[in-house]
Design an enzyme around this catalytic site. Sequence first.
Site, PDB file in Angstrom:
ATOM      1  N   TYR A 168     -13.598  55.808  -6.707  1.00 32.70           N
ATOM      2  CA  TYR A 168     -13.019  54.649  -5.545  1.00 32.70           C
ATOM      3  C   TYR A 168     -14.546  55.049  -4.635  1.00 32.70           C
ATOM      4  O   TYR A 168     -14.707  54.670  -3.375  1.00 32.70           O
ATOM      5  CB  TYR A 168     -12.950  56.204  -4.238  1.00 32.70           C
ATOM      6  CG  TYR A 168     -11.103  56.078  -5.325  1.00 32.70           C
ATOM      7  CD1 TYR A 168     -10.620  56.546  -6.564  1.00 32.70           C
ATOM      8  CD2 TYR A 168     -10.397  57.459  -4.245  1.00 32.70           C
ATOM      9  CE1 TYR A 168      -9.313  55.988  -6.457  1.00 32.70           C
ATOM     10  CE2 TYR A 168      -9.029  57.875  -5.085  1.00 32.70           C
ATOM     11  CZ  TYR A 168      -8.221  57.000  -5.871  1.00 32.70           C
ATOM     12  OH  TYR A 168      -7.505  57.218  -6.361  1.00 32.70           O
ATOM     13  N   LYS A 219     -14.685  66.003 -17.157  1.00 37.09           N
ATOM     14  CA  LYS A 219     -14.097  65.103 -19.121  1.00 37.09           C
ATOM     15  C   LYS A 219     -15.503  65.275 -19.749  1.00 37.09           C
ATOM     16  O   LYS A 219     -15.806  64.187 -19.635  1.00 37.09           O
ATOM     17  CB  LYS A 219     -13.027  63.818 -18.082  1.00 37.09           C
ATOM     18  CG  LYS A 219     -12.998  63.363 -19.462  1.00 37.09           C
ATOM     19  CD  LYS A 219     -11.803  64.926 -19.735  1.00 37.09           C
ATOM     20  CE  LYS A 219     -11.242  64.442 -21.854  1.00 37.09           C
ATOM     21  NZ  LYS A 219     -10.668  65.219 -21.602  1.00 37.09           N
ATOM     22  N   ASP A 269      -7.755  67.252 -18.474  1.00 29.59           N
ATOM     23  CA  ASP A 269      -6.241  66.938 -19.421  1.00 29.59           C
ATOM     24  C   ASP A 269      -5.880  68.772 -19.442  1.00 29.59           C
ATOM     25  O   ASP A 269      -4.729  68.662 -18.722  1.00 29.59           O
ATOM     26  CB  ASP A 269      -6.756  66.380 -20.319  1.00 29.59           C
ATOM     27  CG  ASP A 269      -7.476  66.499 -21.131  1.00 29.59           C
ATOM     28  OD1 ASP A 269      -8.458  67.657 -20.431  1.00 29.59           O
ATOM     29  OD2 ASP A 269      -7.887  66.419 -22.186  1.00 29.59           O
ATOM     30  N   ASP A 293      -7.876  63.277  -6.445  1.00 24.58           N
ATOM     31  CA  ASP A 293      -6.512  62.678  -5.881  1.00 24.58           C
ATOM     32  C   ASP A 293      -4.892  62.583  -6.320  1.00 24.58           C
ATOM     33  O   ASP A 293      -4.763  62.481  -6.007  1.00 24.58           O
ATOM     34  CB  ASP A 293      -7.285  60.912  -5.909  1.00 24.58           C
ATOM     35  CG  ASP A 293      -5.899  59.923  -4.973  1.00 24.58           C
ATOM     36  OD1 ASP A 293      -5.443  61.072  -4.308  1.00 24.58           O
ATOM     37  OD2 ASP A 293      -6.093  58.762  -5.083  1.00 24.58           O
ATOM     38  N   ASP A 302      -1.701  65.613  -5.438  1.00 26.52           N
ATOM     39  CA  ASP A 302      -0.056  65.358  -5.988  1.00 26.52           C
ATOM     40  C   ASP A 302       0.233  65.674  -6.051  1.00 26.52           C
ATOM     41  O   ASP A 302       1.949  66.367  -6.167  1.00 26.52           O
ATOM     42  CB  ASP A 302      -0.033  63.601  -5.522  1.00 26.52           C
ATOM     43  CG  ASP A 302      -0.732  62.591  -4.711  1.00 26.52           C
ATOM     44  OD1 ASP A 302      -1.861  63.692  -3.746  1.00 26.52           O
ATOM     45  OD2 ASP A 302      -0.491  61.448  -4.407  1.00 26.52           O
TER      46      ASP A 302
END
Length: 334
Positions: free
Chosen positions: A122, A169, A202, A226, A230
């Site tokens: 971002y 990750k 994951d 992000d 959610d």
Amino acid sequence: MQIVLIEGDGIGPEVTQAACRVIAAAGVQVEWIKGMAGAAAAERYGEPLPEQTLEMIRRYRIALKGPCTTPVGHGYRSVNVRLRQGLDLFASVRPVRTLPGIATPYEQVDLIVVRENTEGLYAGLEHEVTPGVVESVRLITRPAAERIVRFAFDLARQMGRRKVSFCHKADVMRLADGLFLECARRVAEDYPFIQFEEIPIDTLCMELVLEPRRFDVLVMENLFGDVVSDLAAGLVGGLGVVPGANYGTRYAVFEAVHGSAPDIAGRGIANPIAVIRSAALMLEYIGYRQEAQRIEQAVLATLKAGIGLTPDLGGDGTTMTLTEQIIHHLHAGV
């Protein structure tokens, strides 16, 4: 007390005005300094985030913000991203807890997602290498990585939380997430009294779905945060009930994290709870802790009573009836 109010687009004016009413009912006197952002600002100023809005926040330090429309795949960049980068609001904090009266697969979920707000994908560093090929740069720096992890540990300590989980990750992005993970491990050494765990993104998503109650404070980079924030909101009823806050060293912006919902704008049925609970976080941040707690308890009592709720909460009420019920419980001293 002067606070910047950014109403936003769509249902933004409706839900932010509801929050202003609740704040006033709690006995906090605020002079709202209105700033513009989003589609309305783009139409008026040719810019979705005018410099004068940023200057207002720099002057008054605190802002309450409604949702702003972001075009998908074209047009201007996200107002939220530009606001966070322009004010160096490096920490996004999303408290997620089970609420009464809302049917969900799990009970007693109580976690906090802490998201690095200024870097990662971002950061907006992308360009077209050649027609049909676009390159996006995922930016990770040691100072930003260290400060967000330290922020998460300090938050855990202040709130009596016992565990911080760092999401990464690093097995695939060995340099970028490897650096972030190295910073997290180094910062964790300064907090031996708080449990620290490392968990791949994951695996985290799977375990959030299987058993979210095992998590306490989660900290991660921008894009992961992000998505995960959610996902976590979905565990407790969705974005319409979850508050959001963005903190920097000098400024803070509190916002509803849902969209502008143009399909129901002006119909008077928008759910204002997310922005009202964000306003409570704001009051706590500026020292009105008792008033913030009263607002939070009034929201919980309203949901438990189930009267005047908006359609998304299973009721047939309106923005006004839901707001009035919260104010009723606020005055009743629940």
